[in-house]
Each structure stands twice: as C-alpha cells, then as structure tokens.
Design a protein around this motif. Sequence first.
Motif, short mmCIF file in Angstrom:
data_model
loop_
_atom_site.label_atom_id
_atom_site.label_comp_id
_atom_site.label_asym_id
_atom_site.label_seq_id
_atom_site.Cartn_x
_atom_site.Cartn_y
_atom_site.Cartn_z
N GLY A 39 -0.99 -13.65 15.13
CA GLY A 39 -1.12 -12.25 14.71
C GLY A 39 -1.79 -12.14 13.35
O GLY A 39 -2.71 -11.32 13.16
N LEU A 40 -1.35 -12.98 12.42
CA LEU A 40 -1.94 -12.96 11.07
C LEU A 40 -3.42 -13.33 11.11
O LEU A 40 -4.25 -12.69 10.45
N GLY A 41 -3.73 -14.33 11.95
CA GLY A 41 -5.13 -14.76 12.09
C GLY A 41 -5.99 -13.64 12.62
O GLY A 41 -7.06 -13.34 12.07
N LEU A 42 -5.48 -12.95 13.67
CA LEU A 42 -6.26 -11.86 14.28
C LEU A 42 -6.37 -10.67 13.33
O LEU A 42 -7.40 -10.00 13.28
N LEU A 43 -5.31 -10.45 12.55
CA LEU A 43 -5.33 -9.37 11.57
C LEU A 43 -6.41 -9.63 10.52
O LEU A 43 -7.19 -8.73 10.16
N LEU A 44 -6.45 -10.89 10.04
CA LEU A 44 -7.46 -11.26 9.04
C LEU A 44 -8.87 -11.10 9.61
O LEU A 44 -9.77 -10.60 8.94
N VAL A 45 -9.00 -11.51 10.89
CA VAL A 45 -10.30 -11.39 11.55
C VAL A 45 -10.68 -9.92 11.66
O VAL A 45 -11.83 -9.52 11.39
N GLY A 46 -9.69 -9.09 12.04
CA GLY A 46 -9.92 -7.66 12.18
C GLY A 46 -10.35 -7.05 10.85
O GLY A 46 -11.30 -6.26 10.79
N ILE A 47 -9.65 -7.43 9.79
CA ILE A 47 -9.99 -6.91 8.46
C ILE A 47 -11.42 -7.33 8.09
O ILE A 47 -12.24 -6.53 7.61
N GLY A 48 -11.71 -8.60 8.36
CA GLY A 48 -13.05 -9.14 8.08
C GLY A 48 -14.11 -8.43 8.91
O GLY A 48 -15.24 -8.25 8.46
N TRP A 49 -13.72 -8.06 10.11
CA TRP A 49 -14.67 -7.38 11.02
C TRP A 49 -14.97 -5.97 10.51
O TRP A 49 -16.11 -5.52 10.54
N VAL A 50 -13.91 -5.31 10.04
CA VAL A 50 -14.05 -3.91 9.60
C VAL A 50 -14.69 -3.84 8.21
O VAL A 50 -15.65 -3.11 7.99
N ARG A 81 -16.91 -5.20 5.87
CA ARG A 81 -18.06 -6.10 5.73
C ARG A 81 -18.64 -5.89 4.33
O ARG A 81 -19.25 -4.86 4.04
N LEU A 82 -18.40 -6.88 3.46
CA LEU A 82 -18.92 -6.75 2.09
C LEU A 82 -20.24 -7.52 1.98
O LEU A 82 -20.27 -8.72 2.27
N PRO A 83 -21.31 -6.86 1.61
CA PRO A 83 -22.57 -7.59 1.46
C PRO A 83 -22.57 -8.38 0.14
O PRO A 83 -22.89 -7.84 -0.92
N LEU A 84 -22.15 -9.66 0.21
CA LEU A 84 -22.09 -10.49 -0.99
C LEU A 84 -23.31 -11.39 -1.08
O LEU A 84 -23.80 -11.87 -0.04
N PRO A 85 -23.78 -11.65 -2.29
CA PRO A 85 -24.89 -12.61 -2.44
C PRO A 85 -24.43 -14.01 -2.02
O PRO A 85 -23.24 -14.33 -2.11
N PHE A 86 -25.38 -14.84 -1.61
CA PHE A 86 -25.04 -16.17 -1.08
C PHE A 86 -24.31 -17.04 -2.12
O PHE A 86 -23.36 -17.75 -1.82
N GLY A 87 -24.74 -16.95 -3.34
CA GLY A 87 -24.11 -17.73 -4.42
C GLY A 87 -22.64 -17.37 -4.58
O GLY A 87 -21.79 -18.25 -4.77
N VAL A 88 -22.35 -16.08 -4.47
CA VAL A 88 -20.94 -15.64 -4.59
C VAL A 88 -20.12 -16.21 -3.44
O VAL A 88 -18.98 -16.66 -3.62
N VAL A 89 -20.73 -16.16 -2.24
CA VAL A 89 -20.02 -16.69 -1.06
C VAL A 89 -19.72 -18.17 -1.25
O VAL A 89 -18.60 -18.65 -1.00
N VAL A 90 -20.74 -18.91 -1.74
CA VAL A 90 -20.53 -20.35 -1.98
C VAL A 90 -19.41 -20.55 -3.01
O VAL A 90 -18.51 -21.39 -2.83
N GLY A 91 -19.45 -19.74 -4.03
CA GLY A 91 -18.40 -19.82 -5.06
C GLY A 91 -17.03 -19.53 -4.47
O GLY A 91 -16.06 -20.25 -4.74
#
Lengths: 171, 432
Positions: free
Chosen positions: A131-142, A144-154
């Motif tokens: 449930g927690l996994g699917l919730l996190l996925v759902g939050i991630g799905w909804v 959507r933060l456009p982050l620069p690649f460097g920030v994502v790597v960080g």
Amino acid sequence: VRNLFCLSTLAVSVACLAGAYLPQPGWAGPLVVSGVCLLQAAVWVRPFKGLASVNLALYTGLAGVRLLEDAAPLLLTIGTTAALAYWELIQFRHKQWTGSPAGELAGRSRAVEADPALFRYHLQSVGLAAGLGLLLVGIGWVVRLPLPFGVVVGLVLVLFWGLNRALRWFV
Amino acid sequence: MSTKSLFIVLILYSLVLSALLSRSGNLLLLSLPFLAYLAVGVLRSPGPIRVSARRAVNVSGPDGAAEIHVQVILSNQGEAIPAVFLSEPVPPGTRLASGVVEKRVGLPAGEAVELDYTLRSNRGSYTWEAVHVCASDPFELVTREWDIPAQAEARVAPSRVRLRHIPLRPRSTHLSTGSLPARRSGSGTEFWGVREYHPGDSLRRLNARLRARHPGRLFTNEFEREEIVTVGLILDGRALADVAGREIPLFEHAVRAAASLAEAFLREGNRVGLLVCGESLIRLTPGYGKAQLHSILCALARVRTGAGASLESLKYLPVRLFPSHSQLIMISPLAPGDLPVYTRLRAEGYPVLLLSPDPVAYATAYAVASAVPPIGKDRVSALAVRAARLERRLQLRQLARLGVQVVDWPVDRPLDERLRAALMGITARMGR
C-alpha cells in the motif's frame, strides 16, 4: 487463506505483465508472459532456493524494459508491487515448511510449528508495504516536478547515502 | 545485512541507476515499492531485546530406551518482537518422538513462548547449553541471532537384566555379613566342616552321625561364613575391542553387563567400584547401596569407546580404588596383547574374573545375518573365522592358566545363564 493471498498476488502480477506485453505485435509478448507465468508457477509448486528471487529480478527487469518504451507504466508498477508481495509471501510459506531462516539448521530432525498470529502480522506488513509503495507511486504520478538532471542526481546520491546509513544503523 | 535485504537493495540501486542513465521517471517510480518494502521491514524491526530462557528436562520410561521430555520457555521482558525463530538442537543419538523443536512466532511484550518436545533415546548422557533464538522484523530483513543460556542434562542409564546370586569364591572378604562364601567357618548356609563340640554351641548343629560313630563324644557342624566383598568392575572401552554393525554394538552389551553386575553385587550388600577405560578414564571408588548404583549407572550412561583408550592404566591401579585382594571383574572382548595386563593383576594378588563378550561369534552372526559374504560357502572367510576362534580359545586358555576365571559370553545367550554355568563349573573344579 494463505494460499488465496499468494494466488491473488500471483494472478495480479501475471495479469499486469500480460496487459503490458500482449498488445505488443509479434511472438515476444506471449513468450515473455508464458515464461514468467511458468516460472511463477514453478515457484509456487516447488520453492527452490533462489528461484523466487531470480523470478522477481526477471519480472522487475521485464517491467523496466517495457517501461523504457513508456508502455502501461501504472499497470507495470502495480504488477511489480504484486510480484514483490508474491515473492515475500512465497518465501514466508517456504520458511514455514523448512523452519530455519537461512537454512543453516538443515540436516537435523526437525518439526516447525507455524503461528497464525505471526502469519496475520506478516500479511498485514506485506499489505502495508504494498500500500505504501503504491501510494508513493501514486504521489509520484500525480506530482510531477520538473527538476534539472543535476538536482535529480544529487537527490539520488542523498537517497543512496541515507539508505546506506539507515541500513547500517538498523541492520 | 541479510541476503534478503541485500537482494532488495540491489534491485533498488539497479532501478535507480537505470532510471538515471535512461532519464526515465517511470523507472524511478518502479523503485518506490521496493523502497517502501525496505522501509516497512526496517521500521518494524525489533528494538532492544530482553529475553530469558528456562529449560526443564524429565527422563521417563525404562532404562536403555527412555523418553526425554524437554520443555523450553522463552520469556520476553522487553518490547514486542515481531518474529522470533526458536530452535533446539536434537542431540546425536536421540530422535524426536513428539512435539516440535523449532518454532516461528511473534512474541508480544511480557509474554512467553513454549517449546515442548519428547526425544526417544537409548543409553547416553545428553547436555543442553543454550537456546538458539533469532529475532527479526516480519520480512526478516533485519535479523539478530544469539544463544540464550539454558543448561540442562539428561542421563539415560543402560538397560539391565536381573541376575541371580553370582557364585564367586573370593580369596578375601570383609568382616561384614554378606552373601559370598568367606572360606572360613561361621554362620552361613553352606556346610564347611565338623569340629569337637564346645560348650555354648547350638544343639541344633550337633552332628548326629558322628556322635553315633564315636560314643561319648559330641561334634558340631560348621558352616561357611558368608561375607561381603569389594568388587572392582573394569569395563574395556577401547575402540579396537568393539565390534559394530548390528543394531546393538558389542560394547553396548558390555555396558549392560557391567550395569547388571553392579546391581547384582550391590543388591547383596557388596562394595562395588568402577573403572572404565574408554574415551575418557572414569573411576568410581567402591561404595555401597543405591547411591553407589546410581553413581555407577550415571557413569555408565556417558561411557563411549575411545580410539586412544588403553588398558595400560591398569598397571598402576590405585589401592584406594581397588584395595588389595578385592575381586576384579574385567568386562572385555579381549584383544591380542592383553595377556601382560592380566599377568600383572594376578601377580599383584587380585582375583580376576574375565567376562568376555565373544566378538568372533558376534561378528560371524552379523555376517550371516547380512549374508555378505555367506559364511561357510566362502572358503576364505570360513578359514578366517576358524583362525579367529582358535586364537581366542588359545588366549582364554592362557588366561585360565594364569588363574583368571574366564566366562566366555556369546552375547545372544543370557548373561545369567553363562555366568552361572561358567562359575559353577569353576567352583566344582576348585572343589575337586
């Protein structure tokens, strides 16, 4: 009841993979789905040591390959979560049969007593994790933060470092 | 880190790295269920653990084939533990008759879990030192294993046969009334001789026939005094003297014989001591009664054959262990080269009785039972058996010449019968 939960997760995982692969033209889709289906069934019938883990890794890899093609991401995420739950449930069932956590006690005359309360607690934990996994996925799905690649790597490096620290602390 | 958590971490890292390399957000999302799984496992892992264990062992049933009832109670005095795996080793030589030796349970705070099982065992001494406990989260990602001390010991004495009176004729006895003839006149049941009547002699003991033959004179019957004796049981536990292969090894027969003899002698009030030359040297100074029988049975419960064992220690028998002239009973299948040991014992004045379980008959019976090779049809094996028999007979004859009383015992025959037959024969020869 145990078998029902195991079979449900198995059915969900296989159905999700079929939903992602079968619309694909050609013979690759049915082949992949039937192969995974056979392996999952083999894990169900005879839980060989390591086969369940190989199966989970294979499933995740296949889901990842299909996700790279941007095909049915929600279905594949649900399927992978179900495959993870199936892997956990089948390992728990296997341990109830053989006893020892790592098989280090093999060779002695043994008899293991299963505890229904432990099974309930385990099932509850599997449900919570899924449930927690699917919730996190759902939050991630909804969200959507456009982050620069460097920030994502960080962020990933921070995640790895945090995970490493947490595992060292607890494990 | 357990294999399981390592596997999940590997999948997680692979997914995240793949997502980075492919710049795929969907792949990154796929890693989240694994992260959640890991988080739930780690957060539900047990905190500080405070548990204690208690063990109770109870031996019941007949000696030699007893049941050992073991009860282990693990109490949790700390926080609740999501999953506890409790396991007990089954000692070698025992087998599980009922119950469980491993249990996987959740252990709430302040509660206890019980492991109850019964082992079936033959003769032996069994010890338990600790209980193996493994506490973990429900997924077994975080596991902690340790042994909690819970010591106990169980001894299963060898089975015994009830022997009738053993007709020994020891040279030296103690001045206490017993059951063995003391070679001097006194109060007893066996006729000893006749002497002139002394005032105060019981009129019941007057010899009527001699009085008739010699008018005017009176004669009194004398009886042989019966006293107790110090018996030293020496059990040969050398591995080379043992023959295994059947359900009950030859050494086991020897142990049972030692236990039966100890019980028979102690029942008649004698002092009995024990010396075992086996895996370890076991000495028990002579003593009387049920306490001594218990000590002997406990010692016999734990004897094992030893490859390095030797009868050399008999060269320096401490007088405190077996006083001079005490009756020694050797229980040994006899090995080549044992003759000097017996010679020395006889030279030191010990009367020695050798109870020898026949290894040749035992091995032959085993070979016949297993039919490989068929004795009698295979000429070489038949000759080998014949040579072994001859060698053994020669050895026994040499011992008899030394003054050792020899009881040759094929173990498929009753011990009581063999002892009586052999000792009665020896007594009769001595009488002649």
